[in-house]
Design a protein around this motif. Sequence first.
Motif, PDB file in Angstrom:
ATOM      1  N   CYS A  82       0.914  -1.211   0.006  1.00 24.99           N
ATOM      2  CA  CYS A  82       0.060   0.069  -0.081  1.00 24.99           C
ATOM      3  C   CYS A  82       0.876   1.204  -0.051  1.00 24.99           C
ATOM      4  O   CYS A  82       0.479   2.361   0.783  1.00 24.99           O
ATOM      5  CB  CYS A  82      -0.980   0.153   1.229  1.00 24.99           C
ATOM      6  SG  CYS A  82      -1.862  -1.474   1.259  1.00 24.99           S
ATOM      7  N   ILE A  83       1.907   1.366  -0.728  1.00 20.67           N
ATOM      8  CA  ILE A  83       2.616   2.417  -0.909  1.00 20.67           C
ATOM      9  C   ILE A  83       2.798   2.681  -2.325  1.00 20.67           C
ATOM     10  O   ILE A  83       3.193   2.107  -2.951  1.00 20.67           O
ATOM     11  CB  ILE A  83       4.333   2.013  -0.396  1.00 20.67           C
ATOM     12  CG1 ILE A  83       4.167   1.802   1.092  1.00 20.67           C
ATOM     13  CG2 ILE A  83       5.308   3.167  -0.637  1.00 20.67           C
ATOM     14  CD1 ILE A  83       5.545   1.241   1.672  1.00 20.67           C
ATOM     15  N   ASP A  84       2.262   4.071  -2.564  1.00 21.32           N
ATOM     16  CA  ASP A  84       2.260   4.503  -3.940  1.00 21.32           C
ATOM     17  C   ASP A  84       3.808   4.563  -4.492  1.00 21.32           C
ATOM     18  O   ASP A  84       4.473   5.534  -3.563  1.00 21.32           O
ATOM     19  CB  ASP A  84       1.459   5.976  -3.814  1.00 21.32           C
ATOM     20  CG  ASP A  84       1.325   6.259  -5.258  1.00 21.32           C
ATOM     21  OD1 ASP A  84       0.720   5.974  -6.109  1.00 21.32           O
ATOM     22  OD2 ASP A  84       2.070   7.587  -5.502  1.00 21.32           O
ATOM     23  N   MET A  85       3.912   4.397  -5.495  1.00 19.81           N
ATOM     24  CA  MET A  85       5.360   4.425  -6.123  1.00 19.81           C
ATOM     25  C   MET A  85       5.685   6.097  -6.344  1.00 19.81           C
ATOM     26  O   MET A  85       7.030   6.397  -5.866  1.00 19.81           O
ATOM     27  CB  MET A  85       5.514   4.012  -7.596  1.00 19.81           C
ATOM     28  CG  MET A  85       6.839   4.125  -8.300  1.00 19.81           C
ATOM     29  SD  MET A  85       6.893   3.769  -9.869  1.00 19.81           S
ATOM     30  CE  MET A  85       7.017   1.901  -9.650  1.00 19.81           C
ATOM     31  N   GLU A  86       4.981   6.879  -6.564  1.00 26.87           N
ATOM     32  CA  GLU A  86       5.113   8.279  -6.800  1.00 26.87           C
ATOM     33  C   GLU A  86       5.604   9.021  -5.454  1.00 26.87           C
ATOM     34  O   GLU A  86       6.413   9.660  -5.273  1.00 26.87           O
ATOM     35  CB  GLU A  86       4.143   8.962  -7.396  1.00 26.87           C
ATOM     36  CG  GLU A  86       4.309  10.576  -7.728  1.00 26.87           C
ATOM     37  CD  GLU A  86       3.246  11.345  -8.571  1.00 26.87           C
ATOM     38  OE1 GLU A  86       3.334  12.607  -8.594  1.00 26.87           O
ATOM     39  OE2 GLU A  86       2.381  10.933  -8.956  1.00 26.87           O
ATOM     40  N   ALA A  87       4.745   8.570  -4.582  1.00 30.24           N
ATOM     41  CA  ALA A  87       5.020   9.372  -3.283  1.00 30.24           C
ATOM     42  C   ALA A  87       6.224   8.840  -2.623  1.00 30.24           C
ATOM     43  O   ALA A  87       6.942   9.334  -2.021  1.00 30.24           O
ATOM     44  CB  ALA A  87       3.645   8.899  -2.271  1.00 30.24           C
ATOM     45  N   PHE A  88       6.579   7.428  -2.810  1.00 32.34           N
ATOM     46  CA  PHE A  88       7.698   7.025  -2.173  1.00 32.34           C
ATOM     47  C   PHE A  88       8.883   7.585  -2.831  1.00 32.34           C
ATOM     48  O   PHE A  88       9.990   8.016  -2.319  1.00 32.34           O
ATOM     49  CB  PHE A  88       7.824   5.328  -2.587  1.00 32.34           C
ATOM     50  CG  PHE A  88       9.345   4.724  -2.114  1.00 32.34           C
ATOM     51  CD1 PHE A  88       9.486   4.540  -0.847  1.00 32.34           C
ATOM     52  CD2 PHE A  88      10.193   4.560  -2.925  1.00 32.34           C
ATOM     53  CE1 PHE A  88      10.532   3.876  -0.323  1.00 32.34           C
ATOM     54  CE2 PHE A  88      11.365   3.925  -2.666  1.00 32.34           C
ATOM     55  CZ  PHE A  88      11.457   3.680  -1.379  1.00 32.34           C
ATOM     56  N   LEU A  89       8.956   7.663  -4.171  1.00 32.56           N
ATOM     57  CA  LEU A  89      10.088   8.482  -4.735  1.00 32.56           C
ATOM     58  C   LEU A  89      10.501   9.666  -4.431  1.00 32.56           C
ATOM     59  O   LEU A  89      11.301  10.203  -4.238  1.00 32.56           O
ATOM     60  CB  LEU A  89       9.956   8.090  -6.304  1.00 32.56           C
ATOM     61  CG  LEU A  89      10.037   6.679  -6.792  1.00 32.56           C
ATOM     62  CD1 LEU A  89       9.835   6.661  -8.333  1.00 32.56           C
ATOM     63  CD2 LEU A  89      11.393   6.037  -6.564  1.00 32.56           C
ATOM     64  N   ARG A  90       9.134  10.411  -4.273  1.00 30.40           N
ATOM     65  CA  ARG A  90       9.212  11.791  -3.723  1.00 30.40           C
ATOM     66  C   ARG A  90      10.072  12.125  -2.422  1.00 30.40           C
ATOM     67  O   ARG A  90      10.722  12.905  -2.123  1.00 30.40           O
ATOM     68  CB  ARG A  90       7.906  12.429  -3.666  1.00 30.40           C
ATOM     69  CG  ARG A  90       7.480  12.803  -5.229  1.00 30.40           C
ATOM     70  CD  ARG A  90       6.143  13.683  -5.334  1.00 30.40           C
ATOM     71  NE  ARG A  90       5.563  13.867  -6.427  1.00 30.40           N
ATOM     72  CZ  ARG A  90       5.932  14.903  -7.524  1.00 30.40           C
ATOM     73  NH1 ARG A  90       6.869  15.557  -7.074  1.00 30.40           N
ATOM     74  NH2 ARG A  90       5.478  14.934  -8.492  1.00 30.40           N
ATOM     75  N   ALA A  91       9.521  11.060  -1.483  1.00 31.60           N
ATOM     76  CA  ALA A  91      10.080  11.108  -0.237  1.00 31.60           C
ATOM     77  C   ALA A  91      11.446  10.599  -0.094  1.00 31.60           C
ATOM     78  O   ALA A  91      12.272  11.018   0.582  1.00 31.60           O
ATOM     79  CB  ALA A  91       9.125  10.401   0.686  1.00 31.60           C
ATOM     80  N   LEU A  92      11.881   9.720  -1.133  1.00 30.22           N
ATOM     81  CA  LEU A  92      13.286   9.390  -1.212  1.00 30.22           C
ATOM     82  C   LEU A  92      14.056  10.307  -1.553  1.00 30.22           C
ATOM     83  O   LEU A  92      15.154  10.702  -1.148  1.00 30.22           O
ATOM     84  CB  LEU A  92      13.329   8.081  -2.032  1.00 30.22           C
ATOM     85  CG  LEU A  92      14.657   7.521  -2.356  1.00 30.22           C
ATOM     86  CD1 LEU A  92      15.257   6.842  -1.239  1.00 30.22           C
ATOM     87  CD2 LEU A  92      14.542   6.355  -3.313  1.00 30.22           C
ATOM     88  N   ALA A  93      13.584  11.216  -2.563  1.00 31.97           N
ATOM     89  CA  ALA A  93      14.377  12.333  -3.322  1.00 31.97           C
ATOM     90  C   ALA A  93      14.669  13.440  -2.464  1.00 31.97           C
ATOM     91  O   ALA A  93      15.608  14.002  -2.215  1.00 31.97           O
ATOM     92  CB  ALA A  93      13.810  12.947  -4.523  1.00 31.97           C
ATOM     93  N   ALA A  94      13.652  13.363  -1.364  1.00 38.18           N
ATOM     94  CA  ALA A  94      13.948  14.477  -0.191  1.00 38.18           C
ATOM     95  C   ALA A  94      14.781  14.146   0.837  1.00 38.18           C
ATOM     96  O   ALA A  94      15.356  14.882   1.512  1.00 38.18           O
ATOM     97  CB  ALA A  94      12.498  15.069   0.081  1.00 38.18           C
ATOM     98  N   ALA A  95      15.036  12.774   0.830  1.00 33.35           N
ATOM     99  CA  ALA A  95      15.708  12.108   2.093  1.00 33.35           C
ATOM    100  C   ALA A  95      17.200  12.007   1.806  1.00 33.35           C
ATOM    101  O   ALA A  95      18.047  12.034   2.650  1.00 33.35           O
ATOM    102  CB  ALA A  95      15.138  11.053   2.586  1.00 33.35           C
ATOM    103  N   VAL A  96      17.457  11.596   0.454  1.00 32.60           N
ATOM    104  CA  VAL A  96      19.065  11.566   0.214  1.00 32.60           C
ATOM    105  C   VAL A  96      19.671  12.569  -0.443  1.00 32.60           C
ATOM    106  O   VAL A  96      19.273  13.491  -0.921  1.00 32.60           O
ATOM    107  CB  VAL A  96      18.951  10.456  -1.116  1.00 32.60           C
ATOM    108  CG1 VAL A  96      18.408   8.997  -0.458  1.00 32.60           C
ATOM    109  CG2 VAL A  96      18.368  10.638  -2.176  1.00 32.60           C
ATOM    110  N   PRO A  97      20.935  12.833  -0.102  1.00 34.49           N
ATOM    111  CA  PRO A  97      21.447  13.913  -0.496  1.00 34.49           C
ATOM    112  C   PRO A  97      22.119  13.699  -2.132  1.00 34.49           C
ATOM    113  O   PRO A  97      22.028  12.633  -2.730  1.00 34.49           O
ATOM    114  CB  PRO A  97      22.984  13.584   0.174  1.00 34.49           C
ATOM    115  CG  PRO A  97      23.135  12.093   0.541  1.00 34.49           C
ATOM    116  CD  PRO A  97      21.584  11.624   0.462  1.00 34.49           C
ATOM    117  N   GLN A  98      21.995  14.927  -2.733  1.00 31.57           N
ATOM    118  CA  GLN A  98      22.000  15.057  -4.095  1.00 31.57           C
ATOM    119  C   GLN A  98      23.725  14.791  -4.275  1.00 31.57           C
ATOM    120  O   GLN A  98      24.501  15.168  -3.897  1.00 31.57           O
ATOM    121  CB  GLN A  98      21.871  16.429  -4.567  1.00 31.57           C
ATOM    122  CG  GLN A  98      20.354  16.719  -4.736  1.00 31.57           C
ATOM    123  CD  GLN A  98      20.020  17.933  -5.159  1.00 31.57           C
ATOM    124  OE1 GLN A  98      20.732  18.638  -6.142  1.00 31.57           O
ATOM    125  NE2 GLN A  98      18.970  18.558  -5.168  1.00 31.57           N
TER     126      GLN A  98
END
Length: 279
Positions: free
Chosen positions: A33-49
């Motif tokens: 029950c984890i939406d792919m788009e929501a997960f990727l947005r959260a991941l992008a915000a959490a990891v360093p560029q």
Amino acid sequence: YSTLGYSLLLQPGKMVSVGTDRVTIKGGETYGCIDMEAFLRALAAAVPQKPASLVNYRRTAAPAPSPERPLAAADQPGDQPLTTRALYAQVQRVLTSDTCVLAETGDSWFNTVKLSLPAGADYLIQMRYGSIGWSVGATLGYSLAAEAQGKRLLSFIGDGSFQVTAQDVSTMMRFHTAPVIFLVNNSGYAIEILIHDGPYNRIQNWDYTGLVKAMRHNGQGKLFTAHAATEGQLAEALQQAFSADKADHLAFIEVCVDTDDVSKELLEFGARVGHANSR
């Protein structure tokens, strides 16, 4: 096939697998029950560029010409035999935000991904299954959808692929669609030649423009056809196909290039798939 014989050698124990509605960690623990788009947005915000790869790419990549930039005098197409590189250089100049690009299985994959698409332009590719002939039917369906949005479809289809599903062009004219079809005539299945060569990869050459004209029975449907074997002939064909009075015509442009005129990416792809198939 789609993984080139699993040459990536992915290790589940070192992988986070993200699906449309679930995430699996290291091949074991799974969260549903984890939406792919929501997960990727959260991941992008959490990891360093880490933009090093993007910076290097931008430093080495040649800037794409603006579609509005006129050809310099020295670049004016003439009687030079048409090459794949010259084909896509000219196509680049006609792309706008109101165009869509569709690529058939084969070298059209690797050549169209190098095009610089303006903001708003669409791109379609079917690489997962590599279904030869897919693009003709896809051109029919997608051109209907694109035209409803005020866009025009540009399809790049090899001669071998076209011979599998050519009859769909008749239906395109029946429903008054207006795509621009580039029939890339390189005298066979170039991608198959590089994977496993044999006489079965050479095909009977057709009068492609004559065939399409025959489908326009009793003048039904608006059609423009052209045959381009030189850079100058292609430039003239593009000028007519994208003119205001041909905007509602199905444009069919046969472009003739040498069988060996393929991208370096296809050369590598064919070698890898051929090696995988020989195991």
